[in-house]
Design a protein around this motif. Structure first.
Motif, PDB file in Angstrom:
ATOM      1  N   ASN A  60       1.281   3.817  10.706  1.00  0.00           N
ATOM      2  CA  ASN A  60       1.136   3.470   9.231  1.00  0.00           C
ATOM      3  C   ASN A  60       1.600   1.642   8.742  1.00  0.00           C
ATOM      4  O   ASN A  60       2.844   1.936   9.456  1.00  0.00           O
ATOM      5  N   THR A  61       1.662   2.184   7.936  1.00  0.00           N
ATOM      6  CA  THR A  61       2.348   0.817   7.871  1.00  0.00           C
ATOM      7  C   THR A  61       4.224   0.690   6.483  1.00  0.00           C
ATOM      8  O   THR A  61       4.344   0.114   7.454  1.00  0.00           O
ATOM      9  N   THR A  62       4.119   1.726   6.697  1.00  0.00           N
ATOM     10  CA  THR A  62       5.558   1.819   6.109  1.00  0.00           C
ATOM     11  C   THR A  62       6.460   1.820   7.942  1.00  0.00           C
ATOM     12  O   THR A  62       7.157   1.480   7.442  1.00  0.00           O
ATOM     13  N   TYR A  63       5.881   2.856   8.761  1.00  0.00           N
ATOM     14  CA  TYR A  63       6.489   2.751   9.576  1.00  0.00           C
ATOM     15  C   TYR A  63       5.853   1.314  10.803  1.00  0.00           C
ATOM     16  O   TYR A  63       7.222   0.393  11.392  1.00  0.00           O
ATOM     17  N   GLY A  87      16.843   1.316   6.072  1.00  0.00           N
ATOM     18  CA  GLY A  87      15.432   0.817   6.262  1.00  0.00           C
ATOM     19  C   GLY A  87      15.210   0.481   7.785  1.00  0.00           C
ATOM     20  O   GLY A  87      13.861   0.512   7.803  1.00  0.00           O
ATOM     21  N   ALA A 129       6.830  -1.609   8.639  1.00  0.00           N
ATOM     22  CA  ALA A 129       7.257  -2.261   8.626  1.00  0.00           C
ATOM     23  C   ALA A 129       9.026  -1.896   8.813  1.00  0.00           C
ATOM     24  O   ALA A 129       9.762  -2.552   8.659  1.00  0.00           O
ATOM     25  N   ALA A 130       8.762  -0.979   8.977  1.00  0.00           N
ATOM     26  CA  ALA A 130      10.206  -0.324   9.433  1.00  0.00           C
ATOM     27  C   ALA A 130      10.817  -0.764  10.608  1.00  0.00           C
ATOM     28  O   ALA A 130      11.856  -0.770  10.882  1.00  0.00           O
ATOM     29  N   ALA A 179       1.697   4.188   0.714  1.00  0.00           N
ATOM     30  CA  ALA A 179       0.557   5.179   1.123  1.00  0.00           C
ATOM     31  C   ALA A 179       0.315   6.094   0.817  1.00  0.00           C
ATOM     32  O   ALA A 179      -0.483   7.026   1.028  1.00  0.00           O
ATOM     33  N   VAL A 221      14.285   5.872   8.237  1.00  0.00           N
ATOM     34  CA  VAL A 221      12.725   5.771   7.019  1.00  0.00           C
ATOM     35  C   VAL A 221      12.164   7.658   7.477  1.00  0.00           C
ATOM     36  O   VAL A 221      11.806   7.987   6.812  1.00  0.00           O
ATOM     37  N   HIS A 253       5.905   0.422   0.996  1.00  0.00           N
ATOM     38  CA  HIS A 253       5.149   0.783   1.798  1.00  0.00           C
ATOM     39  C   HIS A 253       4.825   2.014   1.884  1.00  0.00           C
ATOM     40  O   HIS A 253       3.694   2.390   2.153  1.00  0.00           O
ATOM     41  N   LYS A 254       6.076   2.493   2.123  1.00  0.00           N
ATOM     42  CA  LYS A 254       6.051   4.248   1.681  1.00  0.00           C
ATOM     43  C   LYS A 254       5.574   4.771   0.814  1.00  0.00           C
ATOM     44  O   LYS A 254       4.853   6.222   1.291  1.00  0.00           O
ATOM     45  N   PHE A 267       3.355  -8.876   4.699  1.00  0.00           N
ATOM     46  CA  PHE A 267       2.769  -8.205   4.019  1.00  0.00           C
ATOM     47  C   PHE A 267       1.065  -8.048   4.233  1.00  0.00           C
ATOM     48  O   PHE A 267       0.307  -7.040   4.071  1.00  0.00           O
ATOM     49  N   THR A 291      11.095  -2.291   0.358  1.00  0.00           N
ATOM     50  CA  THR A 291       9.919  -2.665   1.220  1.00  0.00           C
ATOM     51  C   THR A 291       9.605  -2.077   2.167  1.00  0.00           C
ATOM     52  O   THR A 291       8.856  -1.250   1.819  1.00  0.00           O
ATOM     53  N   THR A 292      10.676  -0.729   2.370  1.00  0.00           N
ATOM     54  CA  THR A 292      10.558   0.580   3.210  1.00  0.00           C
ATOM     55  C   THR A 292       9.505   1.582   2.487  1.00  0.00           C
ATOM     56  O   THR A 292       8.620   2.277   2.112  1.00  0.00           O
ATOM     57  N   ASN A 331      10.536 -11.141   3.281  1.00  0.00           N
ATOM     58  CA  ASN A 331       9.804 -11.035   1.741  1.00  0.00           C
ATOM     59  C   ASN A 331       9.043 -12.827   1.392  1.00  0.00           C
ATOM     60  O   ASN A 331       9.498 -13.198   2.201  1.00  0.00           O
TER      61      ASN A 331
END
Lengths: 644, 449
Positions: free
Chosen positions: A323-326, A570, A328-329, B146, A575, B142-143, A452, B138-139, A528
Motif C-alpha cells: 500500500n501507499t504507506t509502504y 521513516g 512511500a517508506a 490508509a 514503519v 500515508h499510514k 504523491f 510523509t509516512t 515533498n
C-alpha cells in the motif's frame, strides 16, 4: 560599567557549566583516550535524578552526594563494560559508542520522565544583586564560579601531584608504558570515567535551575564544552576552564550586539575550528596501544550481483504490491540510503569522521529547490547542478581535514554543522523558515514522477538513482582512488611513505562524499512539495543519528549504507515496527543501545555480518552437495570391503 | 583475490569473523526476530480497519457525560460504519505536541461514544508520531490515510510541506496547527484556532488599547518562524497605534537567559510579550521581575498557563501575568463548554485538564461532533465536513467564538480568528474585559461585511 563587562558577569553561570563539562571531557580523554559526546546527556540525566530525589524530600546535600556518587559508579561501569572491550578499537568505534550512549540516555530519560520541561531545584541561594546598567545577577552564579575555579585547580593539582593523577598522565602518553610500571589501564580509565561523569552530573545539577530541566537541549551543552576542551587540547584543565568562560561570554555579548540569526551560536565553533586548523595541533595520541582494525570494506565483486538483482526485484515488487504507506517508506529508505552511502565513502573508506553529512545533503536540497522553483530549471538538472556545486562546499568544509584528523576532525565537522545550520538553514530570509522553498513536481520526458500522485514511479526513480550511486561507490572501492583511500584510513603516514598524496585523497573524498550527499539532498527536495530547512531536518542531531544507523548497517560497505536507509527513521523497518505500542518512544533508546552493541560485538555492521552468514550457509550447502556427490560416485566395493 | 585490493583491509578479512559463535547466534536470532516482528506488523499496518493497524492505538472507551447538544442514539450500532479520525503530532525529547492532544481527543471520544457515537456510529482515532522529521511526516500521512479517516487533526511544523499535499490529493481535510503559508492557504487545510501568528497579533491589539503601554518587547525563542512572523504581525499593529516594539530572540540551546533578559530590559519596555511556553516561562517572569518589570506587565502564550508546568510549580512568581488563549481558558469555568470539558477529562483521564493542548484535542473532536450533527450523522464524511467548513459561517465552535467564513483576507483558511486574554490572579483565571470584546480579541483583520 561597560556593557562588555556586564555581559561577562551575566554569562558566569553558563561559563561555569561549560567548564565543568569540558573538564569532565578532558578527564575522560586523559584516562581512556575517548572523546565523550554523551557528557551533556549525563548532565541531563543526573539533573533529573537530583530533581526526582528532591521531590522525595531528600536533603539537598545528601541528594547531591547520592547523585554524584551514583554518576561516578555508572561512569566507572561504562568504562569497564563498554570501553574496556573497545580499548584497542579504532577512534570511530569509540566515538560511535559515545554517540550511542547519548541517544540511549535521552531515550531512557524520555521513557522515565516524559518530554515536558520542568523547573529544577537550586543548590544555591537564588537572590540577586545589582551589577549596574540595570542588570541583576543571581547569587547562585557566583557560587557556581566559586565551585568551579577551585575544582579546576584541584584537578590540575590532582593530575600533577597524586599517584592516580600521575598514572593517568603516564597512561595518556603511553598506556603500555604505564601498564609496565604497574598501573592498570582499566583502573585508570574507570577512575577517570567516574570523575568525568561526576563533573558532568555536577554541571547538570547547577545549570538545570537556570535553564529548566529538559531532555532535548541539555545534552547539547556538550557542544560548547567540546569547543572549550578543544581549545585546551583535551589536556589542560586550566585552558579549558578559561576557554569555557570566554565562550560563554562571547555567546552572551554577541547575542546582544549582533542580532542576525545563529551568529551567537555559531561563533564559538567558528573560533574553535579556526584555532584548531590554524594551530594544526593534533590531539594527544596514546602511545603503545595498538589500534584495532577499522570496519571491513568488502570488495563486493561478481558474487554481489545476484543479491543486488534479488534486492532490486524485491523493491520493485514491494513498490507495486504494497500500500501507499509502504511505497512511500520504500522511497524514503532508498533516498536515505543514498545519503548514507556518502558517509560510507568519507568515514568508511577514508576514516574521516564526519558529523556534517546532512549539512551537505541540506545544501544539495537547497540548490535543487532554488534552481527548480526560482529559475524553472527542469528535473533532473537541478539535482545534477547541485551535485556539481555542493562538492565545492565539500572541498572548502573539508579543508580542516588537511590539518586535523580523527577526533579533532569529528569535533570540527560537528562545529561546522552547527555553524551552517545556525547561520544558513535557520535564516528565514535565506532558507524560507517554516515555509521552506517550494519544489515543483518532477517530470521526466512527459512522465510525472510526483511522489504523491505517482508513488510507484517515484519509488522506481529513487531505486535507479540508488543503484547508480551504489555502483559508483562499489567501483570506487575497487579503483585506484579507493585503494588510496583505504591506505589513508589505515595509516596516513604509511600511505604518504608509499607515495599516496594524502591531502589530495582527503579532499577528493570530501568532494565525492558531498556529491553523493547532494544527490540525496536533491532527492529529498523532490520528495515533498516544499523543502524546509528551519525545522531542523539538516541539523547536527539528525547527522549524528545518520552516523548511528550507518554504523549499525555497516559503515564501510555498500550493503551497509543501503541497510542504513531501510532502518532509518521513516524507512521500511521503522514503519513496520511503528505498529508496536510505544515504539516511537523507544526508538531513541533502541538506536542508542543498538549502536553500542554493534560497536562492541560486530563493528563491521549488520549487513556485512548477514552477508558473511549467508556466504557461510551457501558454502556449507555446497560442501554437503559435493560430499553427497562424492559419496554417490564411490564404488560399491568400498562399502562391502569396510563391512567385511 | 585481486592483490591490489588488499590495501588496508583485505589482509584482515580473514580475521573479520572473530566473534564467538554464541554471540553470532544471538545476533542472528535477534535480527530474525526483528524481521519477523516487522513482517507481522507490516501485515497489520496494511489493513484499513478502524480499530487495528493504527500506529499508536485507537480510543473507544465508553465512559463520561453527554456531548454538548445531546446525541441521536445512546448506543453504538455495530452495523453502522465507524467514523475514524487521524491524529498526527510531534513527540520528541524536546517537544510533545502529541500526548496531550491525544489525551484530550480520547476524552472527547469517550464521552461521544458513551452517548452513542455519531448517531450510533463508533468514533475512533488513530495516531502517529511524526518526530519532526519530514520523511516521517510523509509516512504518517500515508499510514493514517490508509485507515480511511474523515479528517486529520494535530500539529507538526512540516505538515504543510510533507503531509498536507497527500491529504489534499485524497480530498481529506486537515485541521492542523497553523505554521506555514500552506497551512494558511491550502483549501484542504482548516484552522480552528488562530495559531501563533494570531495570538501574537491579538496580544498586540490588546496592548494597543492600554493607555499605560508605550513601548513593548517581544521576547521569544530564536526560531526562523518567529523571526518571520513576529515583525510581520506585530510591527504594523503597533505602528498603527503609535507604540514601539523591539524584538529580542533568545537562544534555543539550554542557556542561562539572564543575559537575554538584560538585553530586553535595556529597551525599557512597559510590557513584554513572550512566546516561549513551559517551565521556562516561570524563569522569564522571575528574571524580569528581578530586573524591575512586574509580572502584571508580561503576557505569554497559551502554553504559559499550562498549570502543571507553570502556574503550579511557579506559585506566586506567576501572580498577575497575562496569557493569550486560543480557546476559552480552562479557568473560565462560567463557560458551559469549559465546564463540560473539565468534567470529561476528570472522568476519563488521569491528566490535569488545566492545559491548552489537552483542550485542543478535546475541542477538535467536539467540533467534529458539532458538524456531524449539523450535516446529519449518517451523511458525515470528508466531503460533507469540507463543504460545511467552506460554506457555513456563524456556527458556535466549542470553547471558542463562532466560525468565520470566509477567513481573514491573507489567511483564508483560518476559521476561528479570536483569542481570549486572561490573567492569573489570586490562584484563579480572570477573563480580561477591558479592551476586549467580551474577553475576545481578533487575531487577524477580519474581512469587511
Amino acid at each position: 560599567m561597560p556593557n562588555v563587562i556586564t555581559y561577562f558577569l551575566l554569562s558566569l553561570g553558563v561559563g561555569a557549566t561549560y567548564a565543568l563539562l569540558g573538564n569532565g571531557i578532558v578527564a575522560i580523554f586523559k584516562g581512556s583516550g575517548v572523546l565523550n559526546f554523551s557528557q551533556g546527556a549525563v548532565a541531563m540525566f543526573a539533573a533529573y535524578c537530583f530533581s526526582a530525589l528532591h521531590e522525595h524530600n531528600v536533603p539537598k546535600f545528601l541528594n547531591l552526594a547520592i547523585v554524584l556518587a551514583g554518576s561516578a559508579v555508572v561512569g566507572a561501569l561504562i568504562a569497564v563494560l563498554i570501553f574496556r572491550p573497545l580499548r584497542t578499537a579504532p577512534v570511530l568505534a569509540k566515538v560511535a559508542a559515545t554517540l550511542g550512549l547519548l541517544l540511549g540516555l535521552q531515550g531512557l530519560a524520555q521513557l522515565i520522565w516524559g518530554t515536558t520541561s520542568r523547573l529544577a531545584p537550586s543548590l544555591f541561594p537564588t537572590n540577586t544583586i545589582s551589577i549596574g546598567n540595570n542588570a541583576f545577577l543571581g547569587v547562585d552564579r557566583l557560587y557556581m564560579v566559586a565551585t568551579v575555579i577551585p575544582l579546576a585547580l584541584l584537578l590540575w593539582a590532582g593530575y600533577r601531584f597524586t599517584r592516580p593523577g600521575l598514572a593517568t598522565q603516564a597512561a595518556s602518553e603511553n598506556e603500555r608504558g604505564a601498564a609496565l610500571l604497574g598501573f592498570s589501564p582499566t583502573t585508570i580509565a574507570a577512575l577517570n570515567w567516574a570523575l568525568g561523569f561526576a563533573l558532568a552530573a555536577l554541571a547538570g545539577i547547577l545549570i538545570a535551575p537556570l535553564t529548566t530541566l529538559e531532555i532535548g537541549s541539555l545534552p547539547l551543552l556538550v557542544l560548547p564544552a567540546l569547543a572549550a576542551a578543544l581549545i585546551g587540547n583535551f589536556s589542560s584543565f586550566g585552558i579549558t576552564t578559561v576557554a569555557a568562560f570566554v565562550i560563554a561570554w562571547i555567546e552572551a555579548y554577541l547575542a546582544s550586539v549582533w542580532t542576525a540569526p545563529g551568529i551567537a551560536t555559531a561563533t564559538p565553533f567558528v573560533i574553535a575550528i579556526l584555532v584548531m586548523v590554524l594551530v594544526g595541533r593534533p590531539l594527544p595520541t596514546r602511545g603503545g596501544v595498538s589500534t584495532g582494525r577499522p570496519p571491513r570494506a568488502p570488495l563486493g565483486r561478481g558474487s554481489r550481483l545476484v543479491p543486488a538483482a534479488i534486492g532490486c526485484a524485491a523493491v520493485i515488487v514491494a513498490l507495486v504490491v504494497l500500500n501507499t504507506t509502504y511505497q512511500a517508506a520504500v522511497a524514503a529508505s532508498l533516498t536515505s540510503a543514498v545519503v548514507a552511502l556518502s558517509l560510507v565513502v568519507l568515514t568508511g573508506y577514508v576514516g574521516q569522521i564526519s558529523l556534517m553529512q546532512l549539512t551537505f545533503a541540506g545544501l544539495g536540497a537547497f540548490v535543487t529547490a532554488k534552481l527548480a522553483s526560482n529559475y524553472g530549471i527542469p528535473f533532473p538538472l537541478p539535482i545534477l547542478i547541485a551535485a556539481v556545486v555542493v562538492p565545492i562546499a565539500g572541498a572548502v568544509l573539508g579543508l580542516p581535514a588537511l590539518r586535523v584528523r580523527g577526533l579533532s576532525l569529528a569535533v570540527v565537522t560537528l562545529g561546522a554543522a552547527i555553524a551552517v545550520n545556525a547561520v544558513f538553514f535557520s535564516n528565514e530570509t535565506l532558507a524560507g523558515g517554516l515555509n521552506g522553498v517550494p519544489v515543483p513536481s518532477a517530470t521526466l520526458w512527459g512522465f510525472s514522477l510526483d511522489p504523491f500522485e505517482h508513488t510507484v514511479r517515484y519509488g522506481i526513480f529513487t531505486l535507479i538513482v540508488l543503484l547508480l550511486v551504489a555502483l559508483l561507490v562499489g567501483n570506487l572501492r575497487r579503483s585506484g582512488l579507493g585503494r588510496r583511500m583505504l591506505a589513508v584510513r589505515s595509516s596516513e603516514r604509511a600511505a604518504a611513505v608509499a607515495g599516496v598524496n594524502v591531502a589530495a585523497v582527503k579532499i577528493q573524498a570530501f568532494m565525492f562524499s558531498s556529491l553523493i550527499a547532494a544527490i540525496g539532498g536533491g532527492m529529498l527536495a523532490y520528495s515533498n512539495s516544499f523543502v524546509t530547512f528551519g525545522s531542523g531536518s539538516f541539523a547536527v542531531l539528525p547527522s549524528i543519528t545518520l552516523l548511528t544507523v550507518v554504523y549499525i548497517g555497516g559503515i564501510a560497505s555498500v550493503s551497509g549504507g543501503i541497510t542504513a536507509g531501510f532502518i532509518s527513521a521513516g524507512g521500511v523497518l521503522y514503519v513496520a515496527m511503528s505498529g508496536i505500542p510505544d515504539f516511537t518512544e523507544l526508538y531513541l533508546l533502541i538506536s542508542g543501545a543498538g549502536l553500542v552493541w554493534t560497536v562492541i560485538s560486530n563493528p563491521d555492521g549488520g549487513a556485512v555480518f548477514m552477508g558473511d552468514q549467508f556466504g557461510r550457509a551457501l558454502q556449507r550447502l555446497r560442501e554437503r552437495t559435493v560430499g553427497r556427490a562424492i559419496a554417490a560416485t564411490e564404488p560399491p566395493a568400498a562399502s562391502s570391503d569396510s563391512s567385511a | 583475490m585481486d592483490g591490489r585490493g588488499d590495501v588496508g583491509v583485505d589482509n584482515e578479512e580473514e580475521e573479520d569473523i572473530s566473534m564467538k559463535p554464541p554471540m553470532k547466534r544471538t545476533l542472528a536470532a535477534v535480527v530474525i526476530a526483528l524481521l519477523c516482528l516487522a513482517g507481522v506488523t507490516a501485515c497489520g499496518g496494511g489493513s484499513s480497519s478502524s480499530s487495528g493497524g493504527s500506529s499508536e492505538g485507537t480510543s473507544t472507551s465508553q465512559s463520561g457525560g453527554s456531548p454538548s447538544g445531546g446525541a441521536g442514539t445512546s448506543q453504538i450500532d455495530s452495523s453502522k460504519p465507524p467514523v475514524h479520525f487521524a491524529l498526527v503530532g510531534i513527540q520528541i525529547p524536546k517537544y510533545d505536541a502529541l500526548g496531550n492532544i491525544e489525551a484530550g481527543a480520547e476524552a472527547a471520544v469517550s464521552k461521544i461514544n458513551s452517548e452513542g457515537g455519531f448517531g450510533g456510529r463508533e468514533v475512533t482515532i488513530g495516531s502517529c508520531n511524526s518526530m519532526l522529521q519530514p520523511a516521517v511526516v510523509t509516512t504518517c500521512a500515508h499510514k493514517t490515510l490508509a485507515e480511511k479517516p474523515v479528517a486529520m487533526f494535530g500539529c507538526d511544523l512540516a505538515w504543510g510541506a510533507a503531509g498536507l499535499p497527500i491529504y489534499a490529493k485524497a480530498e481529506v481535510p486537515s485541521f492542523s496547527c497553523l505554521n506555514s503559508e500552506a497551512d494558511f492557504t491550502n483549501p484542504w487545510s482548516f484552522g480552528l484556532q488562530p495559531g501563533v501568528f494570531g495570538t501574537e497579533a491579538a496580544a498586540a491589539r490588546f496592548l494597543c488599547n492600554r493607555s499605560d503601554v508605550h513601548s513593548v518587547v517581544l521576547f521569544t525563542q530564536d526560531l526562523p518562524q518567529y523571526r518571520e512572523t513576529a515583525p510581520e504581525s506585530l510591527g504594523p499593529i503597533f505602528k498603527e497605534c503609535g507604540k514601539t516594539i523591539h524584538y529580542v530572540y533568545y537562544p534555543l540551546e539550554a542557556s542561562d537567559l539572564t543575559a537575554s533578559v538584560h538585553q530586553a530590559v535595556e529597551y525599557n519596555p512597559d510590557f513584554v510579550i513572550t512566546l516561549g511556553g513551559g517551565a521556562q516561562d516561570v524563569q522569564f517572569v522571575q528574571l524580569f521581575e528581578q530586573s524591575g518589570i512586574p509580572a502584571e506587565h508580561i503576557i505569554g502564550s497559551s502554553n504559559s498557563f499550562a498549570y502543571e508546568e507553570t502556574l503550579g510549580p511557579g506559585g506566586s512568581v506567576m501572580e498577575g501575568t497575562y496569557s493569550t488563549q486560543e480557546l476559552a481558558s480552562w479557568g473560565d469555568t462560567e463557560n458551559p463548554d469549559v465546564k463540560g470539558y473539565l468534567e470529561a477529562i476528570e472522568s476519563s483521564s488521569s491528566k490535569d485538564p488545566r492545559n491548552g493542548e489537552i483542550q485542543t484535542g478535546y475541542q477538535t473532536m467536539m467540533w467534529f461532533y458539532t458538524v456531524a450533527k449539523a450535516v446529519g450523522f449518517e451523511n458525515f464524511n470528508s466531503k460533507t465536513l469540507t463543504e460545511f467548513m467552506r460554506k457555513e459561517s456563524g456556527t458556535h465552535i466549542p470553547m471558542a467564538r463562532e466560525m468565520v467564513n470566509p477567513g481573514p483576507t491573507e489567511y483564508p483558511q483560518v476559521r476561528q480568528p479570536y483569542v481570549q486574554i486572561v490573567q492569573w490572579k489570586e490562584g484563579k483565571i480572570h477573563v480580561e474585559e477591558e479592551g476586549t470584546e467580551e474577553g475576545w480579541v481578533p487575531g487577524f483583520e477580519l474581512p469587511k461585511g
